[in-house]
Design an enzyme around this catalytic site. Structure first.
Site, PDB file in Angstrom:
ATOM      1  N   ARG A 148       0.855  -1.183   0.000  1.00 33.52           N
ATOM      2  CA  ARG A 148       0.000   0.000   0.000  1.00 33.52           C
ATOM      3  C   ARG A 148       0.895   1.238   0.000  1.00 33.52           C
ATOM      4  NH1 ARG A 148      -2.369  -3.428   3.999  1.00 33.52           N
ATOM      5  NH2 ARG A 148      -4.498  -4.088   3.466  1.00 33.52           N
ATOM      6  N   LYS A 172      -2.723  -2.440   7.915  1.00 35.08           N
ATOM      7  CA  LYS A 172      -3.902  -1.847   8.528  1.00 35.08           C
ATOM      8  C   LYS A 172      -4.182  -2.499   9.871  1.00 35.08           C
ATOM      9  CE  LYS A 172      -6.511  -0.158   4.540  1.00 35.08           C
ATOM     10  NZ  LYS A 172      -7.786  -0.250   3.797  1.00 35.08           N
ATOM     11  N   HIS A 236      -2.094   2.647  -6.076  1.00 32.65           N
ATOM     12  CA  HIS A 236      -3.046   1.561  -5.869  1.00 32.65           C
ATOM     13  C   HIS A 236      -3.248   0.746  -7.144  1.00 32.65           C
ATOM     14  CE1 HIS A 236      -6.131  -0.623  -3.735  1.00 32.65           C
ATOM     15  NE2 HIS A 236      -6.916  -0.505  -4.788  1.00 32.65           N
ATOM     16  N   ARG A 239      -0.535  -1.701  -7.165  1.00 32.24           N
ATOM     17  CA  ARG A 239      -0.831  -2.770  -6.201  1.00 32.24           C
ATOM     18  C   ARG A 239      -1.837  -3.746  -6.810  1.00 32.24           C
ATOM     19  NH1 ARG A 239      -1.582  -4.358  -0.720  1.00 32.24           N
ATOM     20  NH2 ARG A 239      -3.761  -4.545  -0.046  1.00 32.24           N
ATOM     21  N   HIS A 262      -5.148  -8.663   3.444  1.00 29.02           N
ATOM     22  CA  HIS A 262      -6.588  -8.506   3.612  1.00 29.02           C
ATOM     23  C   HIS A 262      -7.092  -9.416   4.721  1.00 29.02           C
ATOM     24  CE1 HIS A 262      -7.027  -7.134  -0.854  1.00 29.02           C
ATOM     25  NE2 HIS A 262      -6.671  -6.150  -0.061  1.00 29.02           N
ATOM     26  N   TYR A 271      -9.854  -7.879  -6.533  1.00 30.21           N
ATOM     27  CA  TYR A 271      -8.612  -7.797  -7.303  1.00 30.21           C
ATOM     28  C   TYR A 271      -8.446  -8.955  -8.278  1.00 30.21           C
ATOM     29  CZ  TYR A 271      -7.062  -4.261  -3.993  1.00 30.21           C
ATOM     30  OH  TYR A 271      -6.958  -3.126  -3.235  1.00 30.21           O
TER      31      TYR A 271
END
Length: 294
Positions: A148, A172, A236, A239, A262, A271
């Protein structure tokens, strides 16, 4: 937000931080959404009735479906907490709006387009100019590791160690994950480190590290150098290219989920679109009825 509601929200956020490991920005987002819900209701959140909550759909009718969904999700979790803690004897969240959302597919870059960007960056880096070497390291890590933007710009200078094919970073929510680093990326970072201006960050900028805004600008400049429309490219998008190109090459969806960091595989599936011709080829090659005609 004042009074009893403020105390309840504080307790709720303490729970999210302690039990769910919610990051500071996540907690701020919850507080903001709950405050806006309190404003729309015009009465205390903790005491809201089913009938009052039903009207939130009308109050939020001018908002984007994604915003309504996020605020409703915050309220659902808040009321579930109040019910579980015995603060309320009921959970009224079933009446909250549930807008239908259609998540758009991310923009696509063909592997040859990414290769053009890498080649253009390599050509510029051949001059050994520091900024050109930095840019090559940036794009190699973005596309080669699927980082990211926030993860990339906050890498410490010591993140990559010689001989180690991966780095460990906090994504995250502060969750750690292993990120593979290609030999190309290692070499690009090594060349950049040799002319690095010093300091804590791998990619310094201003008083701290390179900003995400500046990274966005640099990626678009590199796209333009490769003859690609800049508005098609962002950190992004690179990515996303990392994910889709790995999937097209045969990567497992669960492995991809781990690589991207994720928590929910449903997020990873966004994705995983592939072109229609490959899907047709897959059906023709693998479907039992297709084989029976041979």
């Amino acid at each position: 937000m004042t009074g009893e509601d403020a105390a309840l929200v504080d307790r709720f956020c303490d729970m999210l931080a302690a039990e769910a490991g919610a990051a500071r920005n996540t907690l701020l987002a919850y507080r903001s959404d709950l405050a806006k819900a309190r404003e729309a209701l015009g009465s205390p959140l903790g005491e809201a009735s089913d009938e009052q909550l039903k009207h939130l759909g009308e109050a939020w009718s001018d908002l984007a479906p994604s915003t309504v969904a996020r605020r409703a999700a915050a309220l659902r979790r808040f009321y579930a907490f109040l019910f579980e803690e015995g603060i309320r004897s009921d959970d009224p969240s079933a009446v909250l709006p549930k807008p239908k959302q259609q998540r758009p597919l991310p923009r696509i870059l063909d592997p040859h387009e990414v290769e053009r960007m890498l080649e253009a960056a390599e050509e510029r880096a051949a001059s050994d100019r520091p900024l050109a070497l930095r840019n090559l390291a940036l794009i190699e890590l973005l596309y080669g590791s699927g980082l990211r933007a926030s993860e990339l710009v906050t890498l410490p200078k010591t993140a990559l160690r010689r001989g180690e094919p991966f780095l460990i970073l906090a994504g995250k929510g502060g969750k750690e994950r292993l990120v593979p680093v290609s030999e190309r990326a290692h070499e690009a970072v090594r060349r950049w480190i040799e002319v690095h201006p010093g300091g804590r960050w791998l990619f310094p900028g201003g008083k701290v590290h390179l900003s995400r805004v500046r990274l966005f600008q640099l990626v678009r400049e590199m796209a333009a150098d490769a003859g690609i429309a800049p508005d098609r490219v962002s950190p992004h998008v690179l990515r996303h290219a990392f994910a889709t190109h790995l999937l097209s090459g045969g990567a497992d969806l669960r492995a991809l989920q781990a690589l991207l960091g994720h928590s929910d595989i449903a997020t990873t599936q966004i994705y995983t679109h592939v072109d229609a011709s490959r899907l047709v080829e897959l059906v023709n090659a693998r479907h039992p009825l297709a084989r029976s005609r041979d």
